[in-house]
Structure formats: structure tokens, C-alpha cells
Design an enzyme around this catalytic site. Structure first.
Site, mmCIF file in Angstrom:
data_model
loop_
_atom_site.group_PDB
_atom_site.id
_atom_site.type_symbol
_atom_site.label_atom_id
_atom_site.label_comp_id
_atom_site.label_asym_id
_atom_site.label_seq_id
_atom_site.Cartn_x
_atom_site.Cartn_y
_atom_site.Cartn_z
ATOM 1 C CB CYS A 141 -0.980 -0.168 1.304
ATOM 2 S SG CYS A 141 -2.091 1.519 1.349
ATOM 3 C CB CYS A 177 -0.949 1.913 5.763
ATOM 4 S SG CYS A 177 -1.702 0.361 4.838
ATOM 5 C CG ASP A 211 20.486 -2.203 -15.371
ATOM 6 O OD1 ASP A 211 20.788 -3.248 -16.080
ATOM 7 O OD2 ASP A 211 20.331 -1.828 -14.270
#
Length: 456
Positions: free
Chosen positions: A208, A211, A362
Site C-alpha cells: 500500500c 500504510c 542497464d
């Protein structure tokens, strides 16, 4: 006087470069900006501007928007060459303006690089901003996905009066809606593309954004897109304003869907194959509606647009088709492989990998792409690899179970040799290149098999 000089210099340099057979997309704008840094403010002030940004799908989305404005009979321009940094955007505006800086078109469709958007947003006060998605891109250019997300978020905040169109299925993209004052419209796909809706996916957003707890999903479309839910803080996907409610068919050259266009249900045959182009279509639909285009015209645009250069672009070799599908990051590569896996006709497959600055130095990202067990498909009759890092790609294919003797390596970016090989094929050809490889290769193919220059 500064605007006049800036526009004059840009026009003169563009004229000279085109006489020399060059694209004249970025250099004229770079010099114009050196003359007057804020010239874009004047150039864009009387034009309705749609800015398209995000990791994947920008160029195709712009092509759909262009078709919508054509069908609506609107006066517009587009930075069609894909020069999506501030220099190329400036060139496009100047070449569609008077020497005094008044834009001659009513609408502007601007493809904008995610990082360049931070600077562009200081000068162009767009009417509509379409954010396609946020995926992990070239790490040496963009960093992690949170850096890209932050760049877009801060850019949008610079244009508080724009209508912002966000991908509701992308937990990263949709999070912007919580932190901006703008009016927000959303788009998404309410149903999975395949039967195994919760199959393991490569994810650029497993946790998330608010959170840091792991998302659960009611379904997935691909990668981290789908019905995400954070059971800890409650952040989740909501029903979007514009939604594909059902995927009827995913075909090679088109997709048929049922779509809810802000309360208006429509059966739409999107004029391009691939699950990712379903997202490009529904995202473009919401942006066209936000700029004032009616629903009937929007549907017509989705059903009639043609591919942008290098994005499902097609050349003809007699009765056979040469198809170019640009890839630049793991998510796009994976979706391209998923698309190719479902082709039932025999075909030749070509990979071309470069590591120039525009591609990203890369190339380890090719190991993060899921090849979707494509090489179990007996319809792939020949495999070629080319580009500066052709041997890296050949090694990657070997780890997918492709035998060395089944891979033909074309060294030294010899695209003329590649064109000779393609010309002898008695079946369709699919080419999967990175950006600079695509640009160099496309020039050769356009001359050999007929086609416009990339800036046209």
C-alpha cells in the site's frame, strides 16, 4: 521581442534541418528555449491543451486522442514524433504558431515524459491531464516507481485547474487523487482479461502506497493493475467513471469490449490488439470526454484510430505483415509476450535490444519480464536477435528454453541485413525492439516496404 526571436530562430533551424532530411524535432526547441525560457507560456495561453503522461501507453493514447479531434472536426496539433521532452514540445508549439506567438490551432495534444512534466507544468496550463499508469521503468533514468509517481504528482499540483484523468486500476496512479485539488475522472477495466484472475503477477506495487501493508486483490488484469484492496487502511479501487465492464474478445488486430462511458453503455471494437491497448482506449475516452467531445465521436475514435509509429505499427511485405511492438520495461515486455503467445498463425519473431541513453544503459530489466511460456508455441518458426546487446537477449532466450541453434544473431545493428531477411519471409513477422533500435530499424523498413518518416 523575446517570443518573436524565439519563434523565428526555431523556424529557421527547423527549415534547415528538414532540408538536410532531418526530423527537426528537438534541437530547434532547445535553441528557442535558450532565447526565451518561458516561451511556452505565451504559445499555449489561447489553446486547449491535453497532456498525456505516465510510464506506458502515452504515444498510442495520443494517437487515439488525435483521431477523436479529427472526427470531431477540431483544429489541433500533436507532437507526433514522440519528442516528449520540453525541447520537442516547444518545437511543436512554435511550428504551429505565428511569429508573434499566437497558436494557430484550437487544441494541442502533448505527449510528455514523466520527468519532463515537472518543468513543462510550470509553463503550460493544461485543460486536461491523462495519466496512463505508473510502472517501473529504466532505473538509471527514472529510479524507482515512487520517484516517477512523485514527479507526476508535483507536476499536476502546478496545474490545479486541469481535469485529471487517472487509472483507477493502478494503485500508484490513483493515489494522486488524494493529494490534488483538481477535478478527477477515473478509468479502468472491471473484469480480468483471462480466466485465472488471481494468478501470480510481477508487481511494481505490492504494498500500500499509504500504510505499506500488502494489497489483496479481487481480480488482476496484469502486473499490479486490478481490484486492489488494502485491508489495513481501507485504500482500494473504486468503480471508475469510464469502465470496461466486460472483455468480449481479445483478437490479434482488435479487442471487443463492453464499456460504461460515464453511464452510457457501448459495445466497442477497439481498433488494435493487446490488453494494454484496452487501457489506452478507455483512458483516451475519458480524456476526450473531459475536453468536450461527445460520446458518439469518442466511440468512433476508439474504433477507427490507427497505430502510432513503433506501437503495433505495420508494414506490408506482399501478403505478409511486418509488425513492430516497442518495449521499454518489464511490464510492457510481459504484455507483449502475452499478446504474441495467443497468435495462432505461423510467424517469425525478432528481438532487438539496445542500451543507448534513451533506452536505459542497464538492460537487466529483460530478466524481470515474464515470457509467458511463449516458446512452447509451435507457431514461432524462426527467431532472430539484433541490436547492440543482441547477445544479452540471446542469453535471455536460452534461459527460456530456446536452443542456441534456433537463435540467429545479427551483429553490429545491421538493419539492412535484417530487412533482407524479412523480405524473404513467407509469413508474418513480429519485431520487438527497444526505442533507439526501433527508430533506426524503422527508417530502413519504411524505405524498403513503404511508410512515412516518424515525424510525419
Amino acid at each position: 521581442m523575446g517570443v518573436f526571436l524565439s519563434c523565428l530562430v526555431c523556424r529557421v533551424i527547423t527549415f534547415i534541418l528538414k532540408k538536410l532530411g532531418k526530423g527537426a524535432t528537438s534541437l530547434p526547441g532547445k535553441i528557442a528555449l535558450a532565447v526565451k525560457r518561458d516561451v511556452l507560456t505565451k504559445l499555449s495561453e489561447n489553446t486547449k491543451v491535453i497532456i498525456v503522461t505516465g510510464t506506458n501507453g502515452k504515444t498510442t493514447s495520443c494517437r487515439i486522442l488525435e483521431e477523436g479531434l479529427i472526427q470531431a472536426g477540431k483544429s489541433y496539433f500533436i507532437n507526433k514524433s514522440g519528442a516528449n521532452l520540453i525541447m520537442g514540445i516547444t518545437t511543436s508549439f512554435i511550428m504551429n504558431s505565428t511569429l508573434t506567438g499566437r497558436c494557430k490551432k484550437d487544441y494541442a495534444i502533448i505527449e510528455c515524459d514523466e520527468n519532463a512534466f515537472k518543468e513543462v507544468s510550470l509553463f503550460i496550463k493544461a485543460d486536461v491531464i491523462l495519466v496512463t499508469n505508473v510502472f517501473r521503468d529504466q532505473l538509471d533514468r527514472y529510479g524507482e516507481v515512487t520517484h516517477t509517481l512523485e514527479a507526476i504528482r508535483e507536476s499536476v499540483k502546478n496545474i490545479p485547474h486541469a481535469v485529471v484523468c487517472l487509472n483507477a486500476d493502478c494503485s500508484l496512479t490513483y493515489s494522486i487523487s488524494r493529494e490534488i485539488p483538481n477535478k478527477v475522472l477515473t478509468f479502468g477495466v472491471n473484469a480480468p482479461f483471462h480466466s485465472n484472475t488471481l494468478a501470480p503477477q510481477i508487481s511494481d506495487a505490492k504494498y500500500c502506497i499509504f500504510c505499506k501493508n500488502e494489497y489483496s486483490y479481487t481480480y488482476r488484469t496484469y502486473d499490479h493493475l486490478g481490484g486492489f484492496v488494502c485491508n489495513h487502511c481501507g485504500y482500494k479501487r473504486l468503480y471508475p467513471d469510464f469502465a470496461v465492464t466486460s472483455v468480449v474478445e481479445l483478437a490479434k488486430d482488435s479487442s471487443t469490449v463492453i464499456a460504461d462511458l460515464n453511464g452510457s453503455m457501448n459495445i466497442i471494437k477497439i481498433n488494435l490488439g493487446g490488453a494494454y491497448n484496452v487501457y489506452n482506449a478507455i483512458g483516451s475516452a475519458v480524456a476526450l470526454s473531459a475536453i468536450g467531445i461527445d460520446k458518439k465521436t469518442v466511440v468512433g475514435a476508439l474504433e477507427n484510430f490507427s497505430s502510432a509509429f513503433g506501437r503495433m505499427e505495420r508494414f506490408e511485405n506482399g501478403s505478409n505483415k511486418i509488425n513492430i511492438i516497442l518495449v521499454k520495461n518489464p511490464a510492457g515486455f510481459t504484455q507483449t509476450m502475452s499478446f504474441l503467445k495467443n497468435i495462432t498463425d505461423d510467424y517469425t519473431l525478432i528481438f532487438s535490444l539496445n542500451d543507448n541513453a534513451t533506452d536505459g544503459r542497464d538492460v537487466s530489466w529483460i530478466w524481470d519480464a515474464d515470457f509467458c511460456k511463449i516458446f512452447r508455441n509451435n507457431n514461432i518458426k524462426q527467431i532472430y536477435v539484433c541490436g547492440k546487446r543482441c547477445y544479452d537477449m540471446a542469453l535471455r532466450l536460452k534461459y527460456e528454453g530456446v536452443e542456441s541453434e534456433d537463435i540467429t544473431v545479427i551483429e553490429n545493428e545491421n538493419y539492412n541485413r535484417l530487412a533482407d531477411i524479412i523480405a524473404k519471409q513467407d509469413r508474418d513477422v513480429y519485431i520487438v525492439p527497444t526505442y533507439t533500435s526501433m527508430m533506426a530499424m524503422r527508417e530502413v523498413l519504411a524505405k524498403r516496404f513503404g511508410g512515412k518518416e516518424f515525424w510525419e
